[in-house]
Each structure stands twice: as C-alpha cells, then as structure tokens.
Design an enzyme around this catalytic site. Structure first.
Site, PDB file in Angstrom:
ATOM      1  N   TYR A  77      -4.752   5.680   8.962  1.00 59.95           N
ATOM      2  CA  TYR A  77      -4.486   6.319  10.255  1.00 59.95           C
ATOM      3  C   TYR A  77      -5.766   6.834  10.911  1.00 59.95           C
ATOM      4  CZ  TYR A  77      -1.678   9.112  13.574  1.00 59.95           C
ATOM      5  OH  TYR A  77      -1.097   9.644  14.697  1.00 59.95           O
ATOM      6  N   SER A  78      -6.662   7.376  10.099  1.00 64.92           N
ATOM      7  CA  SER A  78      -7.915   7.909  10.635  1.00 64.92           C
ATOM      8  C   SER A  78      -8.702   6.831  11.377  1.00 64.92           C
ATOM      9  CB  SER A  78      -8.766   8.491   9.495  1.00 64.92           C
ATOM     10  OG  SER A  78     -10.034   8.904   9.968  1.00 64.92           O
TER      11      SER A  78
ATOM     12  N   SER B 291      -7.454   4.220  12.921  1.00 62.21           N
ATOM     13  CA  SER B 291      -6.759   3.965  14.180  1.00 62.21           C
ATOM     14  C   SER B 291      -7.055   5.045  15.217  1.00 62.21           C
ATOM     15  CB  SER B 291      -5.251   3.892  13.939  1.00 62.21           C
ATOM     16  OG  SER B 291      -4.937   2.857  13.042  1.00 62.21           O
TER      17      SER B 291
ATOM     18  N   GLN C 229       4.591   9.537   4.463  1.00 65.09           N
ATOM     19  CA  GLN C 229       5.831   9.380   3.708  1.00 65.09           C
ATOM     20  C   GLN C 229       6.645  10.660   3.589  1.00 65.09           C
ATOM     21  OE1 GLN C 229       4.413   7.720  -0.018  1.00 65.09           O
ATOM     22  NE2 GLN C 229       4.509   5.641   0.776  1.00 65.09           N
TER      23      GLN C 229
ATOM     24  N   ASP D 191       0.822  -1.212   0.000  1.00 63.49           N
ATOM     25  CA  ASP D 191       0.000   0.000   0.000  1.00 63.49           C
ATOM     26  C   ASP D 191       0.856   1.261   0.000  1.00 63.49           C
ATOM     27  OD1 ASP D 191      -2.327  -1.426  -0.092  1.00 63.49           O
ATOM     28  OD2 ASP D 191      -2.763  -1.290   2.051  1.00 63.49           O
TER      29      ASP D 191
END
Length: 295
Positions: A176-177, A179, A233, A56
């Site tokens: 991430y959102s 999590s 990144q 990903d």
C-alpha cells in the site's frame, strides 16, 4: 526434516496441490500437520519449516499467526503477484529438493506490533496485533479528511491533514505504501515508512525513520468512521479518539529464500523493471477513426 503445512482453504488450487503433493512429501520428510482453516489456531509444533500454499494475503495471515514460533516459512504462490509467496507452483518439487539440499537461506523480516486498540475488539491473543506489511489509519466511509498528529518517540513529527496515514515496514514498502507514493526499501533494514494518503498539502511526502523508537498516531478529534487496518485484513473502528503506538515487534518473521535469488531480482521481476525499450516508430498505436465530413 520436519515440516508443517498451511493451505488457504478458499483457494481451490492450494487444496489441490496439498492433496497431490502430500504422498511425495511424506517420502522425503516428516509431515507433522496439515492446517486448512483460517479460523482455528495454527500450531506448527517443532517443525523445521512451514510451507504455506496461498498468495501474499495468506503469507500475511501466517506471519501474524506464527509470530510466537521460531519457524521459517516458505510460500507457494497460488495468488497473483507473489512478493512474499515466491515459489511458483510448477517448480515446487525442484525448489523443495533445493531446500533439502541446503540451497536456501533464512532472511529475517521486521514486523510491527500495535498498542492502543480496544482490547474488547480483539479475537484471539496479542499475537494478532502484529503486522508484516503496514498499519493504516484512514477515514473509512467519511468524506472528511483526518487531522493526524504523528510522534516519533517523544518528538513531535508532523500533523497530516489527509485521508489517512500508512506506517509500513520495509517488507510493506512494495504494498500500500508504494501505491501512496512511498519509496522502495531494502527488506532487511529496520526502519519504518510514514506515508500520508492524499495529503492536503502537496509538499508532505513519505518519510523513512529509524525503528529504534515507536511511532504514535493521534487523531485531533473523534471521527466516527475512522478505521485502523492491520495488513489489510484486520479492521478496527474506534469508539473514541484514536491514539495508537506502533513499534518494532520483539520477533522477526523468518523466511526461506533461494541462495541464488536476491531481493533486487524479485523486485525487478514483480515490478517489470528493465523491460525492453520499444522505439516510438515500432510502438503500436490505434488508428483514429475517420470523421464523417458530411454536413
């Protein structure tokens, strides 16, 4: 059909697959180029599709680098989860034959572009300032919480006292959102998700807003360690108070997906929804150790 190939050079399986599959692919399609570098510019030419060998993270990199090109991409997952790189290496030949037979459809994914970061920190051109998953404003290595003013268009939204804020696309709702307690959002919607990270006030929850107006994040004061991170990144450290604007990008990312596989099937598979119910009486529980009753 003309294809372009990108493989993550840090993944040995990706390089091995490209080496093994190239003769097979060249018998069926015209291979315009094979790109094996994360540093050099990637130009797919007039390819009909771009095949990406990686995980990903590789798909996120290619999404940024290909945003100016009108070429759909398909990801072969040699990483872990594979939300974006959805083709299993063991089934690549079968899936590619299906692409040639027209049994794949193009799904467009909304991207975000960012204004307000110092231009001298940029490497490359403005296409680097787009994200497929999310932008994160966070406290970095500092133990202090941030005070972040959030605006939607010209309207004041809220001030978060938190470790940071995530502004996510629907595609990034599984990253991430999620999590941070954010909701799952259908990938084809054009919305943004604002998710505070560990907010000081427990009642401050993630919020979904329309992507028709930009979101602006502004720190109330200068935080030396504060970071802006694009798709996990690209990392920027500001030399002044952060004041950035996030808006819907002009171009969407085009992704090839099987006609018989829906987005909900992907979510069920990757998040293990619908797992068989295990009755309590059949569950495996460790036996507590025996206590030594000697005094």
């Amino acid at each position: 059909m003309k294809i372009s190939i990108f493989a993550n050079p840090s993944k040995s399986l990706a390089l091995k697959m490209v080496d093994e599959l190239l003769p097979w692919l060249k018998e069926r399609v015209e291979v315009l180029n094979v790109h094996l570098s994360n540093e050099e510019p990637f130009d797919p030419g007039d390819a009909d599709t771009c095949i990406v060998f990686g995980g990903d993270g590789t798909m996120l990199t290619c999404a940024r680098r290909l945003t100016r090109y009108d070429v759909p991409i398909v990801g072969v997952n040699v990483g872990r989860l594979g939300f974006l790189a959805g083709v299993n290496p063991s089934s690549f030949k079968r899936e590619f034959e299906r692409i040639l037979d027209g049994k794949y459809r193009i799904i467009e994914r909304m991207m975000l572009e960012v204004d307000g970061l110092e231009q001298q920190q940029l490497q490359g051109d403005s296409s680097d300032m787009v994200v497929l998953n999310e932008l994160v404003l966070e406290r970095g290595g500092s133990p202090r919480t941030l005070s972040i003013d959030v605006f939607h268009g010209e309207e004041y939204f809220n001030t978060f006292s938190a470790d940071g804020v995530i502004v996510s696309t629907p595609t990034g709702s599984t990253a991430y959102s999620l999590s941070a307690g954010g909701p799952l959002v259908a990938a084809t919607l054009e919305v943004m998700i604002i998710s505070p990270i560990c907010p000081h006030c427990l009642y401050e929850r993630p919020f979904i807003i329309a992507a028709d107006m930009p979101v602006r994040l502004q720190l109330q004061e200068f935080y030396e360690d504060a970071l802006v991170v694009l798709d996990g990144q690209r990392v920027f450290r500001s030399s002044d108070k952060v004041n950035i604007e996030i808006r819907k990008a002009k171009n969407n990312l085009k992704m090839l997906t099987p006609t018989d596989v829906g987005q909900y099937e992907v979510i069920r598979s990757k998040l293990n929804w619908g797992c068989p119910f295990i009755p309590v009486e059949n569950s495996v529980r460790p036996t507590p150790p025996k206590m030594d009753k000697r005094k």
